[in-house]
Design an enzyme around this catalytic site. Structure first.
Site, short mmCIF file in Angstrom:
data_model
loop_
_atom_site.label_atom_id
_atom_site.label_comp_id
_atom_site.label_asym_id
_atom_site.label_seq_id
_atom_site.Cartn_x
_atom_site.Cartn_y
_atom_site.Cartn_z
N LYS A 13 3.18 6.92 -8.98
CA LYS A 13 2.04 6.10 -9.40
C LYS A 13 0.85 6.96 -9.82
O LYS A 13 0.23 6.71 -10.85
CB LYS A 13 1.60 5.14 -8.27
CG LYS A 13 2.67 4.18 -7.82
CD LYS A 13 2.16 3.21 -6.77
CE LYS A 13 1.74 3.83 -5.45
NZ LYS A 13 2.83 4.36 -4.61
N ARG A 88 -1.72 -4.01 -1.66
CA ARG A 88 -0.58 -3.67 -0.83
C ARG A 88 -0.19 -4.83 0.07
O ARG A 88 0.79 -4.73 0.81
CB ARG A 88 -0.95 -2.48 0.05
CG ARG A 88 -0.68 -1.12 -0.62
CD ARG A 88 -0.18 -0.26 0.43
NE ARG A 88 -0.01 1.13 0.46
CZ ARG A 88 -0.56 2.11 -0.18
NH1 ARG A 88 -1.42 1.91 -1.12
NH2 ARG A 88 -0.24 3.33 0.08
N ARG A 122 5.42 18.15 -2.48
CA ARG A 122 4.24 17.80 -3.27
C ARG A 122 3.00 18.57 -2.84
O ARG A 122 2.74 18.71 -1.64
CB ARG A 122 3.99 16.29 -3.12
CG ARG A 122 2.67 15.82 -3.66
CD ARG A 122 2.68 14.35 -3.89
NE ARG A 122 2.27 13.59 -2.72
CZ ARG A 122 2.07 12.27 -2.75
NH1 ARG A 122 2.27 11.58 -3.86
NH2 ARG A 122 1.70 11.63 -1.67
N ARG A 155 -0.99 17.02 1.34
CA ARG A 155 -1.63 15.89 1.99
C ARG A 155 -1.18 15.84 3.44
O ARG A 155 -0.01 16.03 3.71
CB ARG A 155 -1.23 14.60 1.28
CG ARG A 155 -2.24 14.16 0.25
CD ARG A 155 -1.76 13.00 -0.53
NE ARG A 155 -1.35 11.86 0.31
CZ ARG A 155 -1.00 10.67 -0.19
NH1 ARG A 155 -1.04 10.48 -1.50
NH2 ARG A 155 -0.64 9.69 0.59
N ARG A 166 5.35 5.41 6.35
CA ARG A 166 4.81 4.81 5.13
C ARG A 166 5.90 4.01 4.41
O ARG A 166 5.64 2.95 3.86
CB ARG A 166 4.23 5.89 4.21
CG ARG A 166 2.83 6.33 4.64
CD ARG A 166 2.48 7.73 4.21
NE ARG A 166 2.54 7.97 2.79
CZ ARG A 166 2.75 9.17 2.23
NH1 ARG A 166 2.91 10.23 2.99
NH2 ARG A 166 2.79 9.30 0.93
P1 ADP Z 1 1.21 6.52 -0.64
O1 ADP Z 1 1.39 5.40 -1.62
O2 ADP Z 1 1.73 7.83 -1.16
O3 ADP Z 1 1.72 6.22 0.75
P2 ADP Z 1 -1.77 6.35 -0.82
O4 ADP Z 1 -2.50 7.57 -1.22
O5 ADP Z 1 -1.74 5.22 -1.78
O6 ADP Z 1 -0.31 6.84 -0.38
O7 ADP Z 1 -2.35 5.81 0.57
C1 ADP Z 1 -2.50 6.64 1.70
C2 ADP Z 1 -2.89 5.78 2.90
O8 ADP Z 1 -4.14 5.10 2.64
C3 ADP Z 1 -1.91 4.66 3.24
O9 ADP Z 1 -0.83 5.14 4.06
C4 ADP Z 1 -2.83 3.67 3.99
O10 ADP Z 1 -3.10 4.13 5.31
C5 ADP Z 1 -4.12 3.78 3.20
N1 ADP Z 1 -4.21 2.79 2.08
C6 ADP Z 1 -4.27 3.08 0.76
N2 ADP Z 1 -4.33 1.96 0.01
C7 ADP Z 1 -4.31 0.92 0.89
C8 ADP Z 1 -4.33 -0.50 0.76
N3 ADP Z 1 -4.40 -1.10 -0.45
N4 ADP Z 1 -4.28 -1.26 1.88
C9 ADP Z 1 -4.22 -0.68 3.09
N5 ADP Z 1 -4.18 0.64 3.31
C10 ADP Z 1 -4.23 1.45 2.22
#
Ligand code: ADP
Length: 225
Positions: A13, A88, A122, A155, A166
């Site tokens: 993404k 999400r 990564r 990260r 996750r």
């Molecule tokens: P990835 O999709 O690689 O798991 P992101 O960078 O999108 O990682 O998100 C990292 C963390 O940030 C998630 O594991 C969650 O804890 C939090 N997060 C990000 N976006 C959201 C969202 N829309 N709702 C709830 N938590 C979120």
């Protein structure tokens, strides 16, 4: 062009979002990046988010929704935006519909084994957010960003236990969101097993053909990866 990117961790993404954001000069809004920046700054939102992010759990809806609502009211979103990592949950998807209109929801998917392999090698640039992969897309020089020379970092949630968590969270929550956008006729599905270098031009063509991508590129020569 107002789009959301859906898909599991490691699907690509961020890479897709960065390409369209640079080429068309529309903001890439990543809720994960926003939380990481707030955690780094030690702000109140950062302190609240940290306990969830560190464990690979979702930050509560009300916190995320408020952040996105504010961000989408900034003037740089008038030509469009790319939302990465939001919505999400179905509550977030409905909230988004209350404050804006989405042109498409792009579902980028890869098999779990592929994503886990990508995540475990990564590296990211903490300054510009560019994503590298030591196996598939390494930086030109040892662990520094090609664009700004900043040392690359991993990260903290790209470790096996948290990656697994996750994934569990993703699989428990993604289906209703996919169904939500499919029922509105907004879903575009992209299989990214072929890799972003091939999948991104495919998506760009679909977006143009559907009349969703109508703005002219401000940086037409933007490299794909
Ligand atoms: P990835 O999709 O690689 O798991 P992101 O960078 O999108 O990682 O998100 C990292 C963390 O940030 C998630 O594991 C969650 O804890 C939090 N997060 C990000 N976006 C959201 C969202 N829309 N709702 C709830 N938590 C979120």
């Amino acid at each position: 062009m107002r789009i959301v990117l859906l898909g599991p961790p490691g699907a690509g993404k961020g890479t897709f979002a960065k390409y369209f954001s640079r080429k068309y000069c529309i903001p890439h809004i990543s809720t994960g990046d926003i939380f990481r920046a707030e955690i780094e700054r030690g702000s109140e939102i950062g302190r609240k988010a940290k306990e969830y992010v560190d464990r690979g759990l979702l930050v509560p809806d009300e916190i995320v929704i408020e952040i996105v609502r504010k961000r989408l009211s900034e003037p740089d979103t008038v030509r469009g935006f790319i939302l990465d990592g939001f919505p999400r949950t179905i509550v977030q998807a409905r909230a988004l519909d209350e404050f804006t209109t989405i042109d498409a929801a792009v579902y980028i998917y890869v098999p779990m084994e592929v994503a886990i392999e990508r995540l475990s090698s990564r590296y990211v640039c903490p300054r510009c957010g560019r994503v590298y992969n030591l196996k598939f897309n390494p930086p030109k020089n040892d662990l520094v960003c090609d664009d700004d020379g900043t040392p690359l970092i991993r990260r903290s949630d790209d470790v096996p236990d948290v990656i697994r968590r996750r994934y569990e969270v993703y699989y428990q929550t993604f289906q209703p969101i996919i169904d939500y956008y499919r029922s509105k006729g907004l879903l575009i599905e992209i299989d990214n097993t072929i890799g972003s270098a091939k999948a991104i031009p495919l998506l760009e063509k679909i977006l143009v053909e559907k009349g969703i991508l109508r703005i002219k590129p401000c940086n037409p020569d933007t490299p794909i990866v």
